[in-house]
Design a protein around this motif. Structure first.
Motif, mmCIF file in Angstrom:
data_model
loop_
_atom_site.group_PDB
_atom_site.id
_atom_site.type_symbol
_atom_site.label_atom_id
_atom_site.label_comp_id
_atom_site.label_asym_id
_atom_site.label_seq_id
_atom_site.Cartn_x
_atom_site.Cartn_y
_atom_site.Cartn_z
ATOM 1 N N SER A 205 0.811 -1.222 0.000
ATOM 2 C CA SER A 205 0.000 0.000 0.000
ATOM 3 C C SER A 205 0.843 1.270 0.000
ATOM 4 C CB SER A 205 -0.933 0.010 1.216
ATOM 5 O OG SER A 205 -0.188 -0.027 2.422
ATOM 6 N N ARG A 206 2.165 1.154 0.229
ATOM 7 C CA ARG A 206 3.020 2.338 0.242
ATOM 8 C C ARG A 206 3.722 2.566 -1.096
ATOM 9 N NH1 ARG A 206 3.760 0.214 5.360
ATOM 10 N NH2 ARG A 206 5.579 -0.994 4.691
ATOM 11 N N ALA A 207 3.371 1.785 -2.093
ATOM 12 C CA ALA A 207 3.935 1.983 -3.426
ATOM 13 C C ALA A 207 3.266 3.181 -4.101
ATOM 14 C CB ALA A 207 3.764 0.715 -4.260
ATOM 15 N N ALA A 208 3.718 3.490 -5.316
ATOM 16 C CA ALA A 208 3.121 4.591 -6.064
ATOM 17 C C ALA A 208 1.646 4.299 -6.326
ATOM 18 C CB ALA A 208 3.868 4.801 -7.373
ATOM 19 N N VAL A 209 0.878 5.373 -6.542
ATOM 20 C CA VAL A 209 -0.575 5.241 -6.661
ATOM 21 C C VAL A 209 -0.961 4.283 -7.778
ATOM 22 C CG1 VAL A 209 -2.686 6.502 -7.240
ATOM 23 C CG2 VAL A 209 -1.036 7.502 -5.663
ATOM 24 N N TYR A 210 -0.355 4.458 -8.930
ATOM 25 C CA TYR A 210 -0.757 3.612 -10.066
ATOM 26 C C TYR A 210 -0.450 2.145 -9.794
ATOM 27 C CZ TYR A 210 4.138 3.333 -11.625
ATOM 28 O OH TYR A 210 5.479 3.080 -11.712
ATOM 29 N N LYS A 211 0.638 1.863 -9.068
ATOM 30 C CA LYS A 211 0.960 0.477 -8.738
ATOM 31 C C LYS A 211 -0.059 -0.104 -7.759
ATOM 32 C CE LYS A 211 5.974 0.832 -9.451
ATOM 33 N NZ LYS A 211 7.306 0.697 -8.812
ATOM 34 N N VAL A 212 -0.462 0.703 -6.775
ATOM 35 C CA VAL A 212 -1.449 0.219 -5.805
ATOM 36 C C VAL A 212 -2.774 -0.072 -6.504
ATOM 37 C CG1 VAL A 212 -2.773 0.818 -3.747
ATOM 38 C CG2 VAL A 212 -0.364 1.447 -3.898
ATOM 39 N N ILE A 213 -3.180 0.809 -7.419
ATOM 40 C CA ILE A 213 -4.444 0.597 -8.136
ATOM 41 C C ILE A 213 -4.366 -0.672 -8.985
ATOM 42 C CG2 ILE A 213 -5.959 1.541 -9.914
ATOM 43 C CD1 ILE A 213 -5.292 4.320 -8.888
ATOM 44 N N ILE A 214 -3.273 -0.830 -9.715
ATOM 45 C CA ILE A 214 -3.125 -2.010 -10.574
ATOM 46 C C ILE A 214 -3.117 -3.289 -9.743
ATOM 47 C CG2 ILE A 214 -1.541 -3.208 -12.124
ATOM 48 C CD1 ILE A 214 -0.697 -0.470 -13.199
ATOM 49 N N ASN A 215 -2.345 -3.294 -8.658
ATOM 50 C CA ASN A 215 -2.258 -4.501 -7.827
ATOM 51 C C ASN A 215 -3.570 -4.788 -7.098
ATOM 52 O OD1 ASN A 215 0.436 -4.937 -8.555
ATOM 53 N ND2 ASN A 215 1.199 -3.661 -6.880
ATOM 54 N N THR A 216 -4.310 -3.724 -6.751
ATOM 55 C CA THR A 216 -5.617 -3.929 -6.112
ATOM 56 C C THR A 216 -6.599 -4.556 -7.092
ATOM 57 O OG1 THR A 216 -5.247 -2.042 -4.636
ATOM 58 C CG2 THR A 216 -7.505 -2.804 -4.901
ATOM 59 N N LEU A 217 -6.591 -4.072 -8.332
ATOM 60 C CA LEU A 217 -7.474 -4.653 -9.346
ATOM 61 C C LEU A 217 -7.103 -6.116 -9.613
ATOM 62 C CD1 LEU A 217 -7.711 -1.668 -11.858
ATOM 63 C CD2 LEU A 217 -9.448 -2.452 -10.243
ATOM 64 N N LYS A 218 -5.806 -6.400 -9.645
ATOM 65 C CA LYS A 218 -5.383 -7.787 -9.831
ATOM 66 C C LYS A 218 -5.801 -8.665 -8.657
ATOM 67 C CE LYS A 218 -1.295 -6.886 -12.703
ATOM 68 N NZ LYS A 218 0.196 -6.979 -12.772
ATOM 69 N N GLY A 219 -5.862 -8.064 -7.456
ATOM 70 C CA GLY A 219 -6.181 -8.847 -6.266
ATOM 71 C C GLY A 219 -7.654 -8.923 -5.941
ATOM 72 N N LEU A 220 -8.534 -8.397 -6.816
ATOM 73 C CA LEU A 220 -9.975 -8.453 -6.531
ATOM 74 C C LEU A 220 -10.484 -9.875 -6.280
ATOM 75 C CD1 LEU A 220 -11.494 -5.764 -8.948
ATOM 76 C CD2 LEU A 220 -11.283 -5.670 -6.462
ATOM 77 N N PRO A 221 -9.962 -10.882 -6.971
ATOM 78 C CA PRO A 221 -10.421 -12.256 -6.637
ATOM 79 C C PRO A 221 -10.095 -12.670 -5.207
ATOM 80 C CG PRO A 221 -9.405 -12.224 -8.818
ATOM 81 C CD PRO A 221 -9.129 -10.895 -8.186
ATOM 82 N N ARG A 222 -9.159 -11.992 -4.571
ATOM 83 C CA ARG A 222 -8.785 -12.337 -3.188
ATOM 84 C C ARG A 222 -9.543 -11.501 -2.153
ATOM 85 N NH1 ARG A 222 -3.696 -11.363 -5.440
ATOM 86 N NH2 ARG A 222 -3.318 -9.686 -3.936
ATOM 87 N N THR A 223 -10.578 -10.785 -2.603
ATOM 88 C CA THR A 223 -11.357 -9.948 -1.685
ATOM 89 C C THR A 223 -11.963 -10.803 -0.571
ATOM 90 O OG1 THR A 223 -11.890 -8.404 -3.455
ATOM 91 C CG2 THR A 223 -13.274 -8.336 -1.501
ATOM 92 N N LYS A 224 -11.857 -10.296 0.655
ATOM 93 C CA LYS A 224 -12.355 -11.031 1.822
ATOM 94 C C LYS A 224 -13.613 -10.365 2.379
ATOM 95 C CE LYS A 224 -7.756 -12.712 3.128
ATOM 96 N NZ LYS A 224 -6.719 -12.739 4.186
ATOM 97 N N LEU A 225 -14.094 -10.941 3.455
ATOM 98 C CA LEU A 225 -15.333 -10.458 4.061
ATOM 99 C C LEU A 225 -15.178 -9.055 4.649
ATOM 100 C CD1 LEU A 225 -18.220 -11.430 4.577
ATOM 101 C CD2 LEU A 225 -17.459 -12.288 6.799
ATOM 102 N N ASP A 226 -13.938 -8.603 4.832
ATOM 103 C CA ASP A 226 -13.714 -7.249 5.358
ATOM 104 C C ASP A 226 -14.388 -6.197 4.489
ATOM 105 O OD1 ASP A 226 -11.032 -7.485 7.400
ATOM 106 O OD2 ASP A 226 -11.345 -9.097 5.963
ATOM 107 N N ALA A 227 -14.530 -6.482 3.188
ATOM 108 C CA ALA A 227 -15.145 -5.511 2.279
ATOM 109 C C ALA A 227 -16.574 -5.179 2.692
ATOM 110 C CB ALA A 227 -15.113 -6.044 0.848
#
Length: 732
Positions: A205-227
């Protein structure tokens, strides 16, 4: 002893400073230096602004301060824990920081609205510093120790800046630069909370904004109940805010009640999410933990209060990051304080504000707090709540104490996704609105690009580089404006008032209007052979060479040259001035004689507040170059001089008191070559009557009108006219 000089033959006569008819150093400083004893008393008494208003405290003020303090306290508790999470610290450190900032600020504050405590930008910067130190030294120091030491060091530096009265340094950074890095930081912070909001693990989460957005989109299948808690909390926060705003417009009589409902939304949403987390998780604990991330145990009260042990090796470890932490502390706080001072019609003292946050951070290190500064959202909330004095911070600090000692068991079930929602909701207000950005473009396009550069660099790199970019670009623009000032050659226009018996007056406008003056208005030159030049900036070493070139180039392009270079043999011409070719010599001389002969130059110093030695030498160089071109003496008149030190500098350079023969070639030679003799100055007879100024400086004038009148009078006394010279050359 300082003196001004006069050339007589090969000698330079230096007149003692006491004879200068403008100002002497001793007289000047004696008139401005206060009683040293009283100055010391005022200095220490001003360190505690509370002494100026606490004796007038009353019940009316108490009511407003209690309401505002309790309101801010309700907000700062969940925000403090959220920002501590952003700083990668346990949640109680956000409460420690909130308590110390709120309590200490009221004793040193010059703003009633500012609320000191943990803020998003400083929390993210603290997290980055902790991560960098940890990566280099592999866990040698714990995160709280790093954060507390950082608070002490940065706070001590800011405190020193305030005590030394260097708060004016903050003024070197313009508002668009501050807005730019704040906007970029808000985007950076909000993006860094997306993985926590969705419960997605494995994203830096401390990476550059575009990297965080890209990695978050890639990690959507790993979304947990916290959402379920994070997204619900974020939607609820915005829904309550929008609903209350609409209802306030529809039911203005209930706006006060709706306002406090909207204010309490953070606490209400966190409370509801905490109850939901408790009901869901209490019977679902497994060996790997609870099904969603919760805060779990929050220690009760203050832990290990005492003097902080400063490790010199740790300070060296984050020394390279210390400047950025210090800049954020002082810049964000002073910008917020000045903003609310403008809105609520009071004046802040930047030096005292720096002392306040310096004390808050140095004392905060005793309570193991991390760096704190002014919060925009809580300050706006405090202002809207009707705060009357800085004492509201005491009421807010009481709320934090109650939370630390009475509510920590309930904090166990707070979902971290809910805290991420609180952070995103809070920092969204720091993003500049499109209307505000468009205003930057309309007022100053260059500053708009500074704002844009700060945002882009912060988004695609780090907050640190974004701040450095905005500051560097702002200072570069400042130096560019100082080194390349605008100046104008003025012409004359006569205005007649038909309603006042045809009374007329002369005004002086730029010869080149550049779209400011009505193009239908014809501005005429002031008089043949007379130039008027108006400075738009102080005349100092960064810009004096450019102004010298501007004046000399204008003279060489528009005024008659005194020597016919075409009549000089080619081998006798200087290497840097070959003159016209043999075939064009006659035509060049005809064109030259058609130009007016320069007699006088008038400088309008109304916008000049400073003149230094280098600029004075440049003025002498201008006179030398102009007179070499004209091949005759040229009068230099000065109008509207507002500073006695400028008059003093001009007199010391030989201007204002006589003809050009009295002006030295150098006023500050590297190696002295003059035979100097000190004499006492007697009064010289002058032909011009200037009752508003001393008669010892006949070439200094009250305004441009008086300067032009004197130049015309001297020109009329010239023995030969331009027509006579033209006849001598056989052209008329």
């Amino acid at each position: 002893m300082a003196s001004f000089v006069k050339r007589v033959g090969k000698k330079v006569i230096a007149y003692p400073e006491d004879s200068v008819p403008v100002v002497s150093t001793s007289t000047y400083f004696k008139s401005r230096v206060e009683d040293p004893k009283q100055s010391v008393i005022n200095y220490f008494s001003n360190l505690f602004p509370i002494l100026g208003w606490i004796t007038r405290y009353n019940a009316g003020w108490l009511t407003g301060d209690l309401i505002a303090g309790l309101t801010v306290g309700i907000v700062v508790v969940p925000q403090g824990m959220s920002y501590a999470q952003l700083a990668t610290l346990p949640p109680q450190y956000g409460l420690y920081t909130s308590f110390v900032g709120l309590l200490t600020y009221c004793f040193f504050a010059t703003s009633k609205d500012v609320s000191i405590g943990p803020v998003a930008v400083m929390s993210l910067t603290t997290a980055q510093i902790i991560a960098e130190v940890d990566s280099k030294f592999h866990g040698k120091w714990q995160a709280p120790e790093i954060a507390t030491t950082l608070a002490f060091c940065s706070g001590f530096i800011v405190l020193a800046i305030g005590l030394l009265r260097l708060g004016w340094l903050v003024e070197l950074i313009p508002a668009p630069a501050v807005s730019g890095f704040m906007t970029g930081s808000a985007i950076n912070i909000a993006t860094s909370q997306l993985p926590g909001l969705m419960g997605i693990s494995g994203v830096n989460s401390r990476a550059a904004v575009y990297k965080v957005i890209i990695n978050t989109l890639k990690g959507l299948p790993r979304t947990k109940l916290d959402a379920a808690w994070g997204l619900t909390g974020l939607v609820a926060l915005y829904s309550i805010r929008m609903t209350c705003t609409q209802l306030q417009r529809r039911y203005p009589r209930s706006s006060r009640i709706l306002f406090f409902i909207m204010v309490a939304r953070n606490a209400v949403v966190i409370l509801v999410l905490t109850i939901a987390a408790y009901l869901y998780c209490r019977h679902r604990k497994t060996a790997s933990g609870y099904p969603i991330k919760i805060l779990q145990k929050v220690p009760r009260g203050f832990q290990n209060v005492g003097p902080v042990a400063i490790d010199s090796e740790l300070v060296k470890a984050f020394a390279s990051q210390l400047p950025i932490a210090t800049i954020i502390l002082l810049l964000e706080h002073v910008a917020i304080a000045k903003s609310f001072g403008r809105v609520n019609n009071y004046k802040i003292n930047p030096n005292q504000e720096l002392i306040a946050i310096g004390v808050a951070n140095t004392i905060g290190s005793v309570f193991h707090a991390y760096p704190a500064t002014g919060s925009f959202s809580r300050s706006a909330l405090q202002s809207k709540s009707g705060v009357r004095t800085p004492a509201s911070g005491i009421a807010a600090a009481v709320v934090v104490i109650v939370a630390l000692y009475g509510l920590t068991p309930a904090f166990f079930w707070i979902p971290t996704a809910g805290l991420s929602a609180v952070i995103i909701h809070a920092v969204a207000d720091l993003v500049a609105s499109p209307a505000q950005v468009y205003t930057y473009w309309r007022v100053s396009p260059l500053e708009f690009f500074i704002w844009l550069a700060a945002v882009i660099v912060t988004v695609f790199s780090t907050i640190e580089y974004g701040i450095y970019t905005s500051i560097s670009a702002s200072l570069a623009l400042l130096l560019l404006r100082v080194a390349h000032p605008r100046g104008y050659f003025l012409g004359k226009l006569t205005l007649t008032n038909p309603q006042n018996g045809g009374e007329s007056r002369e005004v002086f406008l730029p010869l080149r209007p550049d779209g400011v003056i009505n193009p239908a208005v014809k501005v005429e030159p002031p008089a043949p052979g007379i130039l008027i030049y108006r400075f738009e900036e102080s005349y100092l070493y960064p810009n004096c060479s450019l102004i010298n070139s501007t004046i000399v180039d204008y003279v060489q392009g528009n005024m008659r040259r005194g020597i016919d270079v075409g009549a000089i043999k080619v081998q006798d011409r200087p290497w840097n001035d070959p003159g016209p070719t043999a075939g064009g010599a006659q035509a060049a001389q005809v064109a030259n004689l058609a130009k007016p002969k320069l007699r006088a130059i008038i400088f309008d110093f109304s916008a000049v507040s400073h003149l230094d030695t280098t600029a004075a030498q440049a003025l002498i160089d201008t006179r030398n170059q102009v007179e070499r071109w004209v091949d005759a003496p040229v009068e230099f008149h000065f109008a509207s001089i507002l500073s006695p030190w400028i008059q003093r500098a001009l007199i010391a350079s030989g201007f204002g008191i006589g003809s050009s023969s009295e002006i030295p070639s150098e006023i500050a030679p590297v190696v002295g070559t003059y035979d100097v003799t000190y004499l006492s100055r007697g009064r010289e007879s002058v032909s011009e009557s200037t009752p508003l100024l001393t008669e010892e400086t006949p070439f200094f004038h009250f305004d441009v009108v008086a300067a032009l009148r004197a130049a015309r009078s001297n020109q009329e006394q010239q023995p030969s006219s331009d027509e006579t010279e033209l006849m001598k050359q056989g052209e008329v």
